[in-house]
Design a protein around this motif. Structure first.
Motif, PDB file in Angstrom:
ATOM      1  N   ALA A   2       4.816  41.448  46.143  1.00 52.95           N
ATOM      2  CA  ALA A   2       5.082  40.615  45.175  1.00 52.95           C
ATOM      3  C   ALA A   2       6.310  40.117  45.170  1.00 52.95           C
ATOM      4  O   ALA A   2       7.587  40.618  44.712  1.00 52.95           O
ATOM      5  CB  ALA A   2       4.681  41.199  44.211  1.00 52.95           C
ATOM      6  N   LYS A   3       6.138  38.616  44.690  1.00 51.84           N
ATOM      7  CA  LYS A   3       7.141  37.996  44.363  1.00 51.84           C
ATOM      8  C   LYS A   3       7.371  36.701  43.374  1.00 51.84           C
ATOM      9  O   LYS A   3       9.013  36.581  42.662  1.00 51.84           O
ATOM     10  CB  LYS A   3       7.578  36.517  45.859  1.00 51.84           C
ATOM     11  N   GLY A   4       6.157  37.236  42.263  1.00 57.07           N
ATOM     12  CA  GLY A   4       6.669  36.305  40.807  1.00 57.07           C
ATOM     13  C   GLY A   4       7.341  37.347  39.996  1.00 57.07           C
ATOM     14  O   GLY A   4       7.903  38.312  40.309  1.00 57.07           O
ATOM     15  N   LYS A   5       8.435  36.724  39.117  1.00 57.97           N
ATOM     16  CA  LYS A   5       9.326  37.338  37.823  1.00 57.97           C
ATOM     17  C   LYS A   5       8.295  37.515  36.823  1.00 57.97           C
ATOM     18  O   LYS A   5       7.473  36.098  36.184  1.00 57.97           O
ATOM     19  CB  LYS A   5       9.962  36.489  38.319  1.00 57.97           C
ATOM     20  N   GLY A   6       8.606  38.731  36.315  1.00 48.82           N
ATOM     21  CA  GLY A   6       8.296  38.830  35.016  1.00 48.82           C
ATOM     22  C   GLY A   6       7.020  38.801  34.248  1.00 48.82           C
ATOM     23  O   GLY A   6       6.602  39.080  35.123  1.00 48.82           O
ATOM     24  N   LYS A   7       6.884  38.673  33.404  1.00 51.58           N
ATOM     25  CA  LYS A   7       4.978  38.941  32.586  1.00 51.58           C
ATOM     26  C   LYS A   7       4.412  37.918  32.967  1.00 51.58           C
ATOM     27  O   LYS A   7       3.456  38.187  33.725  1.00 51.58           O
ATOM     28  CB  LYS A   7       5.688  38.912  31.546  1.00 51.58           C
ATOM     29  N   THR A  12      -0.252  37.237  36.831  1.00 51.63           N
ATOM     30  CA  THR A  12      -0.998  36.403  38.020  1.00 51.63           C
ATOM     31  C   THR A  12      -1.300  37.045  39.342  1.00 51.63           C
ATOM     32  O   THR A  12      -2.687  37.663  39.823  1.00 51.63           O
ATOM     33  CB  THR A  12      -0.223  35.894  38.479  1.00 51.63           C
ATOM     34  N   ARG A  13      -0.489  38.301  39.476  1.00 53.93           N
ATOM     35  CA  ARG A  13      -1.336  39.277  40.254  1.00 53.93           C
ATOM     36  C   ARG A  13      -1.947  40.095  40.111  1.00 53.93           C
ATOM     37  O   ARG A  13      -2.613  40.006  40.921  1.00 53.93           O
ATOM     38  CB  ARG A  13      -0.099  39.890  40.801  1.00 53.93           C
ATOM     39  N   GLN A  14      -1.850  40.987  38.784  1.00 55.30           N
ATOM     40  CA  GLN A  14      -3.247  41.274  38.909  1.00 55.30           C
ATOM     41  C   GLN A  14      -4.641  40.693  38.044  1.00 55.30           C
ATOM     42  O   GLN A  14      -5.509  40.766  38.706  1.00 55.30           O
ATOM     43  CB  GLN A  14      -3.194  41.970  37.454  1.00 55.30           C
ATOM     44  N   GLU A 226      -6.083  42.507  30.430  1.00 59.58           N
ATOM     45  CA  GLU A 226      -5.633  42.068  28.785  1.00 59.58           C
ATOM     46  C   GLU A 226      -4.159  42.695  28.317  1.00 59.58           C
ATOM     47  O   GLU A 226      -3.792  41.595  27.473  1.00 59.58           O
ATOM     48  CB  GLU A 226      -7.118  42.744  28.186  1.00 59.58           C
ATOM     49  N   SER A 227      -3.932  43.881  28.663  1.00 52.40           N
ATOM     50  CA  SER A 227      -2.570  43.654  28.443  1.00 52.40           C
ATOM     51  C   SER A 227      -1.468  42.769  28.510  1.00 52.40           C
ATOM     52  O   SER A 227      -0.574  42.695  27.853  1.00 52.40           O
ATOM     53  CB  SER A 227      -2.215  45.362  29.335  1.00 52.40           C
ATOM     54  N   LEU A 228      -1.774  42.870  30.159  1.00 60.83           N
ATOM     55  CA  LEU A 228      -0.668  42.048  30.394  1.00 60.83           C
ATOM     56  C   LEU A 228      -0.794  40.527  29.905  1.00 60.83           C
ATOM     57  O   LEU A 228       0.594  40.109  29.929  1.00 60.83           O
ATOM     58  CB  LEU A 228      -0.265  41.970  31.920  1.00 60.83           C
ATOM     59  N   GLN A 229      -1.604  39.947  29.849  1.00 63.53           N
ATOM     60  CA  GLN A 229      -2.229  38.462  29.039  1.00 63.53           C
ATOM     61  C   GLN A 229      -1.087  38.954  27.830  1.00 63.53           C
ATOM     62  O   GLN A 229      -0.323  38.158  27.053  1.00 63.53           O
ATOM     63  CB  GLN A 229      -3.564  38.867  29.121  1.00 63.53           C
ATOM     64  N   LYS A 230      -0.982  39.991  27.109  1.00 59.25           N
ATOM     65  CA  LYS A 230      -0.773  39.850  25.521  1.00 59.25           C
ATOM     66  C   LYS A 230       0.361  39.984  25.564  1.00 59.25           C
ATOM     67  O   LYS A 230       1.573  39.325  24.819  1.00 59.25           O
ATOM     68  CB  LYS A 230      -1.550  40.939  25.016  1.00 59.25           C
ATOM     69  N   GLN A 231       1.153  40.952  26.038  1.00 67.23           N
ATOM     70  CA  GLN A 231       2.194  40.392  26.501  1.00 67.23           C
ATOM     71  C   GLN A 231       2.868  39.330  27.256  1.00 67.23           C
ATOM     72  O   GLN A 231       4.109  39.167  26.322  1.00 67.23           O
ATOM     73  CB  GLN A 231       2.762  42.018  28.248  1.00 67.23           C
ATOM     74  N   ASN A 232       2.194  38.930  28.073  1.00 70.39           N
ATOM     75  CA  ASN A 232       3.094  37.001  27.836  1.00 70.39           C
ATOM     76  C   ASN A 232       3.160  36.101  27.012  1.00 70.39           C
ATOM     77  O   ASN A 232       3.419  35.557  26.770  1.00 70.39           O
ATOM     78  CB  ASN A 232       1.869  36.787  29.063  1.00 70.39           C
ATOM     79  N   GLU A 233       1.417  36.041  26.778  1.00 78.40           N
ATOM     80  CA  GLU A 233       0.987  35.685  24.462  1.00 78.40           C
ATOM     81  C   GLU A 233       2.002  35.189  24.221  1.00 78.40           C
ATOM     82  O   GLU A 233       3.007  34.826  23.273  1.00 78.40           O
ATOM     83  CB  GLU A 233      -0.041  35.691  24.647  1.00 78.40           C
ATOM     84  N   GLY A 234       2.845  37.281  23.864  1.00 72.05           N
ATOM     85  CA  GLY A 234       3.929  37.602  22.996  1.00 72.05           C
ATOM     86  C   GLY A 234       5.742  37.569  23.260  1.00 72.05           C
ATOM     87  O   GLY A 234       5.819  36.861  22.349  1.00 72.05           O
TER      88      GLY A 234
END
Length: 234
Positions: A2-7, A12-14, A226-234
């Motif tokens: 995985a090369k993506g950074k951050g939340k 995207t990976r998930q 869903e957890s990652l989505q919430k973290q990203n939105e926060g």
């Protein structure tokens, strides 16, 4: 990998893993292409390859999750009924046979997991540890390398039994009985213990457990997304 950074990168990976899992169930591993996965997500090939080079890399990710879910459901099935490790081994392996028999797409996914280099090596590594924990008291003379060789042998038996679908002459009862007799004998389990094991697995509703396992995998993937989505939105 995985090369993506951050939340956002983790999200995207998930999402790629989730989409691949759905595609594998809908089409099987063989018939799923990277294009199928990226089309489902609405991303380009470059985004996919930033996280996974091949389909097998995604399958590798899923194998870990599938094994964990199988182990968890198996432990739940024997909880409060027995502490016998050999019976737990039987439940874990029979559960897998029932999962594969649910549909041909799952059969194809498991066949490839047991056949491709990276995923088969992962299965051998993970299951060797389980097998050694289960049988080392019965076989104290064996070392880890010996259990590794036994896992290669029993994994080959599992792969062979998974490939052949049940039919009028090869019922699920016949498949389970033949599989357990052949694998348990490799671990020098007595005929008396084998018969006890066969009787025990007949008391379990593996069809329901197989469905619970598959549902649990997708539930976990969705919760992660869903957890990652919430973290990203926060």
């Amino acid at each position: 990998m995985a090369k993506g950074k951050g939340k956002q990168g983790e999200l995207t990976r998930q999402m790629i893993v989730n989409a691949a899992a759905e595609s594998f169930l809908e089409k099987g591993f063989t018939n799923t292409t990277i294009r199928h996965i990226i089309t489902k997500l609405g991303i380009n090939a470059g985004t996919f390859t930033a996280y996974f080079r091949t389909k097998e890399d995604v399958l590798y990710e899923l194998v870990n999750l599938v094994l964990e879910q199988q182990f968890a459901v198996s432990e739940k099935l024997v909880a409060g009924r027995t502490d016998d490790k050999i019976l737990l081994y039987a439940v874990e392996t029979v559960l897998q046979l029932y999962i594969v028999e649910m549909n041909e797409n799952l059969r194809d996914v498991y066949y490839n997991a047991y056949s491709l280099p990276k995923t088969s090596a992962l299965i051998q590594q993970r299951v060797t540890g389980k097998v050694e924990t289960i049988f080392r008291d019965e076989l104290p003379q064996l070392k880890s390398k010996d259990f590794y060789l036994l896992e290669i042998a029993t994994g080959g038996i599992m792969r062979g039994f998974m490939i052949v679908p049940c039919n009028i002459w090869f019922s699920m009862d016949v498949k389970v009985g033949a599989f357990l007799k052949n694998t348990l004998r490799l671990f020098y389990v007595s005929d008396e213990k084998i018969e006890e094991t066969l009787a025990f697995v007949k008391t379990i509703d593996f069809r329901q457990a197989a469905q619970e396992t598959v549902d649990g995998i997708f539930s976990y993937l969705e919760q992660q997304r869903e957890s990652l989505q919430k973290q990203n939105e926060g």
